[in-house]
Design a protein around this motif. Structure first.
Motif, PDB file in Angstrom:
ATOM      1  N   ALA A  30       3.467 -66.958 -23.536  1.00 17.64           N
ATOM      2  CA  ALA A  30       4.838 -67.440 -23.435  1.00 17.64           C
ATOM      3  C   ALA A  30       4.977 -68.245 -22.002  1.00 17.64           C
ATOM      4  CB  ALA A  30       5.818 -66.013 -23.503  1.00 17.64           C
ATOM      5  N   ALA A  31       4.118 -68.214 -21.204  1.00 11.04           N
ATOM      6  CA  ALA A  31       4.290 -68.758 -20.152  1.00 11.04           C
ATOM      7  C   ALA A  31       4.417 -70.348 -20.321  1.00 11.04           C
ATOM      8  CB  ALA A  31       3.254 -68.272 -18.903  1.00 11.04           C
ATOM      9  N   ASN A  32       3.925 -70.601 -21.397  1.00  9.99           N
ATOM     10  CA  ASN A  32       3.941 -72.197 -21.494  1.00  9.99           C
ATOM     11  C   ASN A  32       5.167 -72.695 -22.351  1.00  9.99           C
ATOM     12  OD1 ASN A  32       1.495 -72.740 -20.362  1.00  9.99           O
ATOM     13  ND2 ASN A  32       0.346 -71.937 -22.032  1.00  9.99           N
ATOM     14  N   GLN A  33       6.104 -71.824 -22.663  1.00  2.00           N
ATOM     15  CA  GLN A  33       7.366 -72.157 -23.318  1.00  2.00           C
ATOM     16  C   GLN A  33       8.161 -72.918 -22.460  1.00  2.00           C
ATOM     17  OE1 GLN A  33       7.797 -72.432 -26.627  1.00  2.00           O
ATOM     18  NE2 GLN A  33       7.508 -70.346 -27.642  1.00  2.00           N
ATOM     19  N   GLN A  79      12.996 -63.842 -24.461  1.00  2.00           N
ATOM     20  CA  GLN A  79      13.249 -62.959 -23.414  1.00  2.00           C
ATOM     21  C   GLN A  79      13.277 -63.357 -21.916  1.00  2.00           C
ATOM     22  OE1 GLN A  79      10.168 -63.223 -24.797  1.00  2.00           O
ATOM     23  NE2 GLN A  79       8.778 -62.099 -23.261  1.00  2.00           N
ATOM     24  N   VAL A  80      12.710 -64.437 -22.047  1.00  2.00           N
ATOM     25  CA  VAL A  80      12.593 -64.929 -20.439  1.00  2.00           C
ATOM     26  C   VAL A  80      14.067 -65.415 -20.090  1.00  2.00           C
ATOM     27  CG1 VAL A  80      11.646 -66.517 -18.687  1.00  2.00           C
ATOM     28  CG2 VAL A  80      10.202 -65.387 -20.495  1.00  2.00           C
ATOM     29  N   SER A  81      14.682 -66.241 -20.898  1.00  2.18           N
ATOM     30  CA  SER A  81      16.132 -66.772 -20.721  1.00  2.18           C
ATOM     31  C   SER A  81      16.894 -65.578 -20.895  1.00  2.18           C
ATOM     32  CB  SER A  81      16.735 -67.705 -21.737  1.00  2.18           C
ATOM     33  OG  SER A  81      15.615 -68.656 -21.831  1.00  2.18           O
ATOM     34  N   LEU A  82      16.845 -64.510 -21.785  1.00  2.00           N
ATOM     35  CA  LEU A  82      17.732 -63.317 -21.721  1.00  2.00           C
ATOM     36  C   LEU A  82      17.650 -62.464 -20.486  1.00  2.00           C
ATOM     37  CD1 LEU A  82      16.818 -62.425 -25.502  1.00  2.00           C
ATOM     38  CD2 LEU A  82      18.980 -63.405 -24.799  1.00  2.00           C
ATOM     39  N   GLY A  83      16.491 -62.333 -20.050  1.00  5.04           N
ATOM     40  CA  GLY A  83      16.462 -61.302 -19.006  1.00  5.04           C
ATOM     41  C   GLY A  83      16.744 -62.054 -17.662  1.00  5.04           C
ATOM     42  N   THR A  84      16.918 -63.428 -17.811  1.00  6.09           N
ATOM     43  CA  THR A  84      17.307 -64.152 -16.425  1.00  6.09           C
ATOM     44  C   THR A  84      18.947 -63.929 -16.694  1.00  6.09           C
ATOM     45  OG1 THR A  84      15.699 -65.601 -16.739  1.00  6.09           O
ATOM     46  CG2 THR A  84      17.747 -66.613 -15.533  1.00  6.09           C
TER      47      THR A  84
END
Lengths: 339, 463
Positions: free
Chosen positions: A167-170, A139-144
């Motif tokens: 997730a912060a370590n992905q 979701q971090v790339s998607l949210g970006t």
């Protein structure tokens, strides 16, 4: 493109000591109601899971309610929200209906995804909630990307992208940080640090345990926030939203929070002590904090009970609906693969 | 003896180039490292440096000459003490490289010693193409240009379409497919990304979820393995998981499969991989017209589309209909060559072997019908089955591996739906079951060959 001054980051250390700005009585009442709704909803979901009405994975948000409720108070229509699989609280905070969420948990046709998504995969274009994603960090790339779309369209909407300390370590988190700062995308990365990635404590998994610094090498400012205090969350969210709307690019908010329940319903709970959980509940509970402030400010027990009753009714109604709504028609098996 | 300067290759897949400019004149002294000429292809420009010392004896290819084949002598350098009179002694142009000694049985099958990576340009297909009205004017284009035009046309048509990827903007595309797009559409819509496949695939998908229509270029599909979770789990499944509420209109495109001499990690066919996923569409065209018409269809499609190109084909030319809006429908195969004796099913680069094999077979009186699948998912089973019902025999041709491959899927469908029409088991010609080797001879053996297709077609015909 010259990077604007990171005023937010500079201020973060100074603000930590003082107590956060007060909320109005009306805001406190709304915060109480919204947090209570999430808590009662999750308690009910836990019961239904125990009864076998909810299958698969079910990740409860109990303890973390102040994070989404405080964040939501700073947003306006059009701002997008996206998160991982511990998503029930986010959806309720976005204004999605409890019935639709609960019916999705039970896999019924009235669920937000017609019963095809389940606990971890729900969406509402109407409420600008973009999921509900089951793969840790995706979701971090998607949210970006949501923020990219805002920038592309030239609107002033902000993408609020939630993820956890796990997730912060992905790797893709940092790929996204790089692009977000490079292109000055309006995204607030909300890292919900609830201290445990499944059963692994932050200290056992993270070399840098101050998550607000995780954007430092990309020049993304960050701030640690007391995620158990809805006032602190709201204040940080206001600042972060202004930062993003001002065209300054991304910002990180580390929400220091705690989940009372297991990672999912099937959690051995051997990685932390009962005393640790009880201590946080007793000293820091986000709902009790608001309740106590309201009582001190003159609200009556009666007033607060009325809120509790209203919330319980919504939750009971949703549970009833979720257990009686039919399962999806078998013909739904083959729909929605393509459009 | 005078030294020959040969036309160099800029890339593993370059077959010819233009001699743009001579920087030294006949009779000039040359030191090792001097730039003596400039050559260019549609992809790039390169300076030719002298590796020997002496005097530039004779310029064999004048500047401005187009389409000079790689390894053609372009000049001679005279060593100290040699004079123009010695030029006659220069050796004749070297013979084309021969295939290296191969195992005996493979050698026996080997067709003409043409390098595997240099198939003939696709034949003009217009007359057989149902998408092209009769009498349509055709323009000759490279596949690279056809792709660029498809994207430019769709970007003109729809403001929500944009392209992102590594080197797509200022560099004009790693393979020059996006040439000129930055100039026409600007940096807002033609976006250079960092080298970060997993990240930018996710960013593209997020933008698509918000309603934009991204074209995400992977420099090659080999690098997209880093992005596979986003492509499959986020792009491919969200529509279903949201009960139809939220889709993802996005095209992932780039060169797929074996290029030439780039070995195992850069030579892999992903058609079978992506075609397994419900929710994705997978396109693998062969002809220039299909490249254009299908890319336009892919950009308009509301679903995530995997568009598999081929680097070797980029420079090949074909006939493209001159129509204002030429669209080839997704999910429709075409009969690239009609025949009655045996069906050859192929797609993408496999078509080059299939079509040449059909020509060979025709010389022996076997009329092969060549089906170009064009789209792998959804697969046009009907066209395959109708052809097999007519011929009773089928061969599949692909560069990918056999196990769980697209050919295996085609064979299974034929077995399920046309078993009673088959006069022989379906034969599969494919890439060999090994990682792609680097050595030229081994690489050639690892790929399918025309001879293998001919042999398979004869085998199923009991000839």
């Amino acid at each position: 493109m010259a990077a604007p001054k990171k005023t937010v980051a500079k201020e973060s250390g100074q603000e930590k000591a003082g107590s956060p700005p007060e909320l109005s009585n009306e805001q406190e009442l709304k915060a109480l109601r919204d947090m209570l709704l999430i808590r009662r909803f999750e308690e009910k979901a836990g019961q239904l899971y125990g009864m076998g009405a909810i299958g698969g994975f079910c990740h409860l948000y109990i303890g973390q309610e102040a994070v989404v409720v405080g964040m939501q108070m700073a947003l306006k229509l059009g701002d997008q929200v996206i998160t991982g699989y511990r998503d029930h609280g986010h959806m309720l905070a976005c204004g999605m209906e409890a019935k639709g969420v609960m019916a999705e948990l039970t896999g019924r046709r009235g669920g937000y995804s017609k019963g095809k998504g389940g606990s971890m995969h729900m969406f509402s274009l109407e409420k600008h909630f973009y999921g509900g994603h089951g793969i840790v960090g995706a979701q971090v790339s998607l949210g970006t990307g949501l923020a990219f779309a805002n920038r592309y369209r030239g609107n002033d909407s902000v993408s609020v992208t939630y993820f956890g300390d796990g997730a912060a370590n992905q790797g893709q988190v940092y790929e996204s940080f790089n692009m977000a700062e490079l292109w000055k995308l309006p995204v607030i990365y909300v890292i919900e640090n609830n201290r445990y990635a499944m059963g692994t404590s932050v200290s056992r998994a993270s070399a840098q345990q101050d998550f607000s610094k995780r954007g430092a090498s990309f020049n993304i400012p960050g701030k640690q926030v007391d995620g158990m205090d809805v006032r602190a969350v709201k204040a940080a969210a206001d600042e972060a939203v202004a930062w993003c709307r001002g065209g300054n690019g991304p910002i990180i908010l580390e929400m220091q929070t705690y989940r009372y329940r297991g990672h999912s319903m099937s959690d051995p709970a051997k990685y932390r002590t009962r005393e640790e959980v009880e201590k946080v509940r007793h000293d820091q509970d986000p709902i009790e904090q608001v309740r106590n402030r309201l009582l001190a400010a003159g609200s009556s027990e009666q007033d607060l009970k009325a809120i509790d009753a209203e919330v319980r009714e919504i939750v009971n109604e949703s549970a009833d609906f979720a257990q009686h709504d039919p399962e999806p028609d078998p013909s739904e098996l083959y729909t929605d693969v393509y459009r | 003896m005078p030294i020959q300067v040969l036309m160099p290759a800029l890339s593993p897949t370059m077959e010819k180039g233009n001699l743009a400019k001579w920087l030294k004149k006949e009779g000039e002294t040359i030191k090792s490292g001097d730039v003596i000429a400039e050559i260019e292809t549609d992809k790039a420009t390169m300076e030719v440096e002298a590796t020997d010392e002496g005097t530039l004896g004779k310029i064999l290819i004048p500047e401005g000459t187009a389409d000079v084949a790689v390894n053609t002598p372009i000049a001679t350098i005279l060593a100290d003490g040699e004079s123009a009179a010695d030029l006659a002694k220069a050796p004749a142009a070297p013979a084309p490289p021969k295939a290296e000694a191969a195992p005996a049985e493979a050698k026996a099958e080997a067709p003409a010693p043409k390098p595997a990576a240099a198939p003939a340009a696709p034949a003009a297909v217009a007359p057989l193409d149902p998408e092209v009205p009769e009498g349509t004017e055709m323009v000759t284009q490279t596949i690279r240009e056809a792709l660029r035009d498809a994207m430019a046309e769709e970007m003109r048509r729809d403001q929500d379409v944009f392209i992102m990827g590594e080197e797509v903007a200022e560099y004009q595309g790693a393979y020059k497919v996006t040439q000129g797009l930055l100039q026409e559409f600007g940096a807002r819509r033609v976006i250079d990304t960092p080298i970060t496949e997993h990240g930018f695939a996710g960013v593209g998908i997020g933008a698509a979820m918000a309603g934009l229509k991204p074209i995400v270029e992977f420099m090659t599909w080999n690098f997209a393995m880093q992005a596979m979770d986003q492509i499959i789990n986020s792009a491919g499944k969200t529509l279903y998981m949201s009960g139809g509420q939220m889709g993802c209109s996005i095209v992932f495109r780039g060169p797929n499969g074996a290029a030439a001499r780039v070995a195992a990690q850069h030579s892999q066919d992903y058609a079978a991989w992506y075609s397994q996923i419900p929710g994705l569409k997978v396109i693998a065209p062969y002809s220039a017209a299909d490249y254009k018409g299908l890319l336009k269809a892919a950009i308009r499609d509301p679903n995530p589309v995997i568009f598999l190109e081929n680097e070797v084909l980029y420079g090949h030319t074909g006939e493209v209909p001159k129509l204002a809006d030429f669209i080839v429908p997704i999910g429709k195969a075409k009969i690239a060559r009609p025949g009655k004796d045996v069906t050859i099913v192929s797609w993408a680069m496999g078509m080059s072997y299939a079509l040449k094999a059909a020509e060979e077979l025709a010389k022996e009186g076997i009329e092969a019908e060549v089906v170009d699948l064009r789209t792998i998912r959804p697969m046009d089973t009907e066209t395959i089955i109708n052809s097999v019902k007519k011929t009773g025999r089928a061969v599949t041709v692909e560069e990918g591996w056999q196990q769980s491959g697209v050919g295996a899927e085609v064979a299974a469908r034929i077995m399920e739906q046309a078993f009673d029409y088959l006069d022989a088991p379906v034969a599969r010609v494919s890439g060999k079951d090994v990682p792609m080797p680097y050595a030229a001879n081994l690489e050639k053996l690892a790929l399918p060959s025309v001879a293998e297709v001919v042999a398979a077609a004869k085998a199923v015909s009991y000839r």
